[in-house]
Design an enzyme around this catalytic site. Structure first.
Site, mmCIF file in Angstrom:
data_model
loop_
_atom_site.group_PDB
_atom_site.id
_atom_site.type_symbol
_atom_site.label_atom_id
_atom_site.label_comp_id
_atom_site.label_asym_id
_atom_site.label_seq_id
_atom_site.Cartn_x
_atom_site.Cartn_y
_atom_site.Cartn_z
ATOM 1 N N THR A 116 0.738 -1.142 -0.094
ATOM 2 C CA THR A 116 -0.008 -0.003 0.121
ATOM 3 C C THR A 116 1.061 1.308 -0.106
ATOM 4 O O THR A 116 0.625 2.250 -0.608
ATOM 5 C CB THR A 116 -0.984 0.020 1.062
ATOM 6 O OG1 THR A 116 -1.735 -1.241 1.306
ATOM 7 C CG2 THR A 116 -1.845 1.094 1.190
ATOM 8 N N GLN A 119 -3.537 -13.507 1.500
ATOM 9 C CA GLN A 119 -4.562 -13.002 2.206
ATOM 10 C C GLN A 119 -6.034 -12.806 1.710
ATOM 11 O O GLN A 119 -6.849 -12.082 1.813
ATOM 12 C CB GLN A 119 -4.234 -11.494 2.566
ATOM 13 C CG GLN A 119 -3.189 -11.411 3.677
ATOM 14 C CD GLN A 119 -2.593 -9.942 3.672
ATOM 15 O OE1 GLN A 119 -3.481 -8.974 4.362
ATOM 16 N NE2 GLN A 119 -1.423 -9.502 3.262
ATOM 17 N N ASP A 158 -5.569 -2.083 -4.956
ATOM 18 C CA ASP A 158 -5.154 -2.618 -3.952
ATOM 19 C C ASP A 158 -5.845 -3.808 -3.283
ATOM 20 O O ASP A 158 -6.679 -3.885 -3.869
ATOM 21 C CB ASP A 158 -5.110 -1.457 -2.567
ATOM 22 C CG ASP A 158 -4.021 -2.094 -1.451
ATOM 23 O OD1 ASP A 158 -3.476 -2.864 -1.798
ATOM 24 O OD2 ASP A 158 -3.958 -1.099 -0.571
ATOM 25 N N GLU A 159 -5.126 -4.596 -2.566
ATOM 26 C CA GLU A 159 -5.977 -5.948 -2.343
ATOM 27 C C GLU A 159 -6.425 -6.673 -3.462
ATOM 28 O O GLU A 159 -7.641 -7.282 -3.554
ATOM 29 C CB GLU A 159 -6.951 -5.662 -1.336
ATOM 30 C CG GLU A 159 -6.694 -4.865 -0.141
ATOM 31 C CD GLU A 159 -5.957 -5.413 0.985
ATOM 32 O OE1 GLU A 159 -5.644 -6.686 0.820
ATOM 33 O OE2 GLU A 159 -5.665 -4.749 2.052
HETATM 34 P P1 ATP Z 1 -0.844 -5.508 3.911
HETATM 35 O O1 ATP Z 1 -0.617 -6.838 3.215
HETATM 36 O O2 ATP Z 1 -1.311 -5.734 5.387
HETATM 37 O O3 ATP Z 1 -1.902 -4.575 3.013
HETATM 38 P P2 ATP Z 1 1.286 -3.794 2.876
HETATM 39 O O4 ATP Z 1 2.261 -4.790 2.101
HETATM 40 O O5 ATP Z 1 0.198 -2.969 2.082
HETATM 41 O O6 ATP Z 1 0.235 -4.737 4.017
HETATM 42 P P3 ATP Z 1 2.171 -1.478 3.983
HETATM 43 O O7 ATP Z 1 0.612 -0.988 4.997
HETATM 44 O O8 ATP Z 1 2.380 -0.646 2.863
HETATM 45 O O9 ATP Z 1 2.250 -2.952 3.616
HETATM 46 O O10 ATP Z 1 3.262 -1.216 5.046
HETATM 47 C C1 ATP Z 1 3.450 -1.748 6.382
HETATM 48 C C2 ATP Z 1 4.184 -0.528 7.226
HETATM 49 O O11 ATP Z 1 5.427 -0.694 6.769
HETATM 50 C C3 ATP Z 1 3.571 0.625 6.918
HETATM 51 O O12 ATP Z 1 3.594 1.188 8.128
HETATM 52 C C4 ATP Z 1 4.634 1.308 6.066
HETATM 53 O O13 ATP Z 1 4.778 2.759 6.252
HETATM 54 C C5 ATP Z 1 5.904 0.586 6.666
HETATM 55 N N1 ATP Z 1 6.800 0.378 5.497
HETATM 56 C C6 ATP Z 1 6.803 0.223 4.241
HETATM 57 N N2 ATP Z 1 7.801 0.303 3.549
HETATM 58 C C7 ATP Z 1 8.993 0.754 4.181
HETATM 59 C C8 ATP Z 1 10.265 0.916 4.209
HETATM 60 N N3 ATP Z 1 10.965 1.117 2.948
HETATM 61 N N4 ATP Z 1 10.815 1.534 5.222
HETATM 62 C C9 ATP Z 1 10.097 1.768 6.484
HETATM 63 N N5 ATP Z 1 9.030 1.680 6.554
HETATM 64 C C10 ATP Z 1 8.165 0.991 5.731
HETATM 65 MG MG MG Z 2 -1.933 -3.040 2.231
#
Ligand code: ATP
Ligand code: MG
Length: 715
Positions: free
Chosen positions: A33, A249, A218-219
């Site tokens: 995301t 998921q 997304d998703e």
């Molecule tokens: P989900 O599968 O649960 O939707 P996601 O893959 O979308 O997860 P995000 O929600 O985008 O993951 O990111 C998870 C957390 O990690 C967030 O708080 C995001 O800000 C942080 N994050 C992502 N990439 C980095 C990075 N390169 N450095 C530091 N923090 C990061």
């Molecule tokens: Mg996400």
């Protein structure tokens, strides 16, 4: 500051790949995301794309709002102009502009499930179809399945073979006709109309294909064929599509989500780039290790290698309580102590598998004066069936007229007794002469004719009968009898309203617990206590603990996550598994994976022993807890000494060690597991005056036995 600062190499690549379609497949918390939101900012700031040329589709409104905030945060502006929306709101937006193609008015009506049911009610009446032969939920899912498989009502009717199928198809035909007459759309229609519009009308399609240059979804693992179809239509030749998802998921296959779509994406979008992200930034090593270990138990999956540089930090707390009150209290106590350590309430979330489970939690949070907010469902005591049931109880109280009026108006026609608006009006007029004592009014005057009046008479008799009984009978028994004899239970059963039945059972359970803790308590006392729970003001934007089902928690994250009632039968949900077999169990496990991976720092899992009033069996720890692996778990003990709720919750907090050994060994206590020579395993749910109330397996139910009976053995 550079927008790309802080991203890893793969994430940077994903953000800056803007001249070909892109698929990102990656595990929870790997920044999917974040890549989308950063990519949007990058397009605007670095590539000077106009914000209104960018679209991002997500799954829930809460997730859409969070994305909006993230994008605005990076851009430093409010209302960036980018459209961040769920697919349903996007379709409403499209239809508001285009629905004239179907000759519908711009302000067409959108039906919710209550509206759908009231349409069905009329159709059933017309064809003299009994609810029993076709519960609403079943009919609605029949209609939805056909619609979303592009089987029109006419076609369904022609194809129907058996009598029952013909009946359902007839309802479907009438339902569609009614919607057309009303120029109304149900939720499926919102998507289907847009799909049809794009398919049939080249002009409109081309107009919308020219609207967005960059589309993000997304998703994407939870997209179904129609949603995918709409996205494909929207994405014209010049448009770049970016989809992100995590097959582990997928939690909506029961609603038609197809994980193949993300797996085969490259075939449909030639030249598409694929990027895998495998570093998790969200959770501690411990949480990630546990989640990885859990999801590896699924057979139908492609193994991913997700790691994190985050600290190992706390083990996962697992607390098994003697009963669910203590389970809830334990959570409340933890929340209070975390808050005292400086953790804001909104960084604590309590997740549960099914909405009925919020009841116990809401009570302990209210008692502890802990602010909370519920997402995605109505608060327990505000749910329609709970209000109905309580209205029946309110009528047991004779000296409160205004309570009587509200209660009678609510339930006079629930279940259906034929009392329509005219009857209600007559009642209102006559009530004036009785100083607005509504029950007296209907006791003394006929307010309708024929069958309806007979039904109302029966209703009055029922209330009178139990008013008398209520002088001696337990409230929990009265409520059961009232709901049974009034036909209320039957109404829910016939309509296959299992969620509502679960809620009612939960209410009865609540009453039983109240009786147990307050032997002197009256019905009045109970209702007054409930009024306190229902009368809480709407919370504003203040700091509050977040309560929601696991489904609603998709894509979100919190420092501290509690998952409540992680017991076999509840999570995994027994009903889903029974209906869907092995695949359904895997979906439940994916759901658990979603739940556990919401946690950033600390994860707390709780369960309790004793009888589940919903599954009707004794609870045991969920297999999902065991699948996390022993080395990540920390089994927690009681923490009740010193805990003081703001209101008296009726629980005596004795730590188990202070109970004299002799009592523990010899006589029975509440919560003890026993076996009975004839009835098998059971659990003690109440002890008073040497009589044990014991819940056995469903077929034997709850029995009262002498606590020292020779056929009873403590386990
Ligand atoms: P989900 O599968 O649960 O939707 P996601 O893959 O979308 O997860 P995000 O929600 O985008 O993951 O990111 C998870 C957390 O990690 C967030 O708080 C995001 O800000 C942080 N994050 C992502 N990439 C980095 C990075 N390169 N450095 C530091 N923090 C990061
Ligand atoms: Mg996400």
């Amino acid at each position: 500051m550079n927008i790309l600062d802080g991203l890893n190499a793969k994430q940077k690549e994903a953000v800056t790949t803007i001249d070909s379609h892109l698929r990102i497949v990656a595990g929870a918390g790997s920044g999917k995301t974040r890549v989308i939101t950063t990519r949007i900012a990058y397009l605007i700031m670095e590539k000077h794309v106009a914000p209104y040329r960018i679209l991002a589709i997500t799954f829930t409104n809460k997730a859409a709002n969070e994305m909006k905030e993230r994008v605005e945060g990076i851009l430093g502006v409010k209302n960036s102009g980018v459209l961040l929306s769920t697919i349903h709101s996007l379709c409403v937006r499209i239809l508001r502009e285009e629905i004239r193609y179907f000759d519908y008015p711009r302000n067409f009506v959108i039906l919710d499930s209550d509206d759908q049911k009231s349409i069905l009610r009329d159709i059933y009446k017309k064809h003299e179809i009994e609810l029993k032969s076709a519960p609403y939920a079943q009919t609605l899912s029949y209609i939805s399945n056909n619609k979303t498989s592009f089987v029109s009502a006419g076609k369904a009717y022609d194809m129907a073979n058996y009598e029952h199928e013909k009946r359902l198809a007839t309802i479907y035909v009438d339902y569609e006709k009614k919607l057309q007459d009303m120029q109304a759309l149900d939720f499926d229609d919102l998507l289907l109309f847009v799909y049809r519009l794009f398919k049939e009308n080249v002009e409109v399609r081309e107009k919308w294909q020219g609207r967005y240059d960059y589309i993000h979804v997304d998703e994407f693992q939870d997209v179904d064929m129609i949603q995918y179809g709409i996205v494909r239509y929207l994405c014209g030749p010049a448009c770049i599509l970016c989809v992100v998802g995590d097959p582990d998921q997928t939690i909506y296959t029961w609603r038609g989500a197809k994980v193949d779509i993300i797996m085969n994406f490259e075939k449909d979008f030639k030249g598409c780039k694929s990027i895998v992200l495998n570093e998790n930034y969200r959770s501690t090593k411990t949480i990630l290790k546990a989640a990885n270990s859990l999801i590896r138990h699924n057979e139908y999956r492609i193994d991913k290698d997700l790691y994190t540089e985050n600290e190992e930090d706390f083990k996962i707390s697992f607390y098994e309580s003697q009963d669910e009150q203590h389970e809830g209290l334990w959570i409340a106590k933890k929340i209070i102590s975390l808050h005292q350590e400086g953790v804001p309430y909104h960084q604590m979330a309590i997740l549960y598998r099914s909405n009925y489970l919020s009841r116990n939690l809401e009570k302990v949070l209210l008692d502890g004066n802990i602010p909370y907010r519920i997402y995605g469902s109505v608060k327990f005591f505000e749910r329609a069936e709970i209000k109905d049931a309580l209205s029946y109880l309110r009528l047991m109280i004779t000296d409160n007229k205004s309570m009587g009026e509200l209660a009678i108006k609510r339930i006079l026609n629930v279940p259906k007794r034929g009392a329509g608006p005219k009857t209600m009006e007559t009642m209102d007029v006559l009530a004036e002469a009785h100083n607005f004592d509504y029950f007296e009014t209907i006791r003394l005057h006929p307010i309708a004719k024929g069958k309806t009046q007979q039904n109302i008479d029966a209703f009055v008799d029922l209330i009178l009968k139990y008013r008398k009984e209520s002088e001696t009978m337990a409230i929990s028994i009265i409520i059961r009898k009232l709901l049974k004899e009034s036909g209320y239970f039957k109404m829910l059963e016939d309509a296959n309203e299992t969620d509502r039945l679960d809620n009612i059972n939960e209410l009865i359970h609540d009453i039983e617990t109240y009786e147990e803790n307050n032997p002197e308590g009256t019905l009045d006392d109970y209702l007054q206590m409930i009024a306190l729970y229902t009368d809480t003001q709407e919370e504003g934007a203040g700091d509050a603990v977040q309560l929601m089902s696991v489904h609603s928690a998709k894509g979100l994250e919190f420092d501290n996550v509690f998952v409540y009632s992680v017991a076999e039968g509840i999570f995994p949900n027994e009903r889903s598994v029974n209906e869907g077999g092995k695949h359904a169990l895997e979906e439940e496990r994916r759901l658990a994976y979603v739940a556990f991976t919401r946690a950033r720092k600390r994860l707390f899992l709780t369960t309790s022993v004793g009888l589940s009033y919903v599954t009707g069996r004794m609870k045991t720890t969920s297999r999902f807890v065991k699948e996390l692996g022993d080395d990540v778990l920390n089994k927690e003990g009681e923490i009740f000494q010193g805990y003081k709720a703001k209101k008296d919750d009726g629980i005596t907090r004795t730590s188990s060690s202070s109970i004299p050994k002799s009592t523990r060994k010899g006589s029975l206590r509440k919560g003890d597991l026993i076996t009975h020579d004839a009835f098998g395993d059971g659990v003690v749910i109440k002890i008073s005056d040497g009589v044990a109330q014991i819940a056995f397996d469903k077929k034997f139910g709850i029995k009262k036995l002498a606590a020292n009976h020779h056929m009873l053995h403590k386990k």
